[in-house]
Design a protein around this motif. Structure first.
Motif: not given
Length: 250
Positions: A157-176
């Motif tokens: 179910t997670i892998r079926k979403h394939k449209q990027p909406v965040l940058t790698q920088s966004d991902v790192i900031s969100i996790i932090k």
């Protein structure tokens, strides 16, 4: 020796039936499945306790952050048939002829999403994908458009979403930011559990006093296509319906 072993097995069976233990087992099973995701693409945070928009706290089983969005996962470890609809406040768990109610996990997970949105207001482009995952011990008979799935289908179910909406920088900031706001001290977590227990007690106390737990209206006997039932006198503004016992929700 045989009697001691038999007594231990009985105690173990009782422990495994406790709601907190069953919930813990379901969460750990989901965690093991999520660990199989590509860790370069998907970053998993488990058992988050974060502030919500109402000044309280909310506990989230799993959050998976990726460039495809933020997956908010609520796991349920129930047996029996699970029935309900998208907008019903409570769902029903049926085991043979015994029925119990559980708070609609979609509504529960919506509260988790709202808490994350309040915590991450600077990420306006973030896509939040709420998922409710039941272990295979349950049989799902729900009528919903949202993602209510079996745990075995979680990664698919997670892998079926394939449209990027965040940058790698966004991902790192969100996790932090999520990691920094995860409340981990024991006192805060005990207070969270105590608050939920008090809310559940107050809800049941209102029901015993024929008061609607949703809007404080009066609970009255009404008639529907399936016969008589107890519901809120403020219908249709309030659609609360009393069915059997109310199961505890986190």
């Amino acid at each position: 020796m045989i009697y001691i072993l038999f007594a231990c097995l009985i105690i173990l069976a009782i422990i495994l039936k406790l709601p907190t233990v069953k919930g813990f087992i379901g969460e750990k099973a989901a965690q093991m499945i999520l660990n199989k995701l590509n860790r370069e693409e998907y970053h998993t945070l488990n058992d988050l306790l974060v502030p919500d928009s109402n000044g309280k706290t909310t506990q989230i089983d799993h959050v998976v952050v990726s460039k495809y969005g933020i997956f908010v996962i609520e796991t349920k470890n129930y047996t029996g048939w699970i029935t309900g609809t998208e907008n019903s406040q409570y769902w029903t768990q049926t085991i043979y002829k015994r029925k119990e109610k559980l708070y609609n996990p979609l509504w529960q997970n919506k509260g988790h999403v709202n808490a994350l949105k309040a915590l991450l207001p600077e990420f306006e482009n973030a896509r939040y994908i709420p998922i409710v995952a039941f272990t295979g011990r349950a049989t799902l008979k729900v009528t919903v458009s949202s993602e209510v799935i079996y745990l075995s289908n979680l990664n698919k179910t997670i892998r079926k979403h394939k449209q990027p909406v965040l940058t790698q920088s966004d991902v790192i900031s969100i996790i932090k930011k999520l990691s920094n706001n995860n409340l981990q001290d024991k006192a805060t977590r005990k207070e969270h559990v105590k608050t939920l227990q008090n809310e559940n007690h107050n809800r049941n106390q209102k029901i015993r006093n024929n008061v609607c737990p949703s809007c404080n209206g009066k609970l009255v006997e009404r008639s529907g296509k399936h016969g008589k039932f107890t519901g809120c006198s403020n219908y249709p503004k309030c659609k609360f319906i009393l069915k059997d016992r109310v199961a505890r929700a986190r």
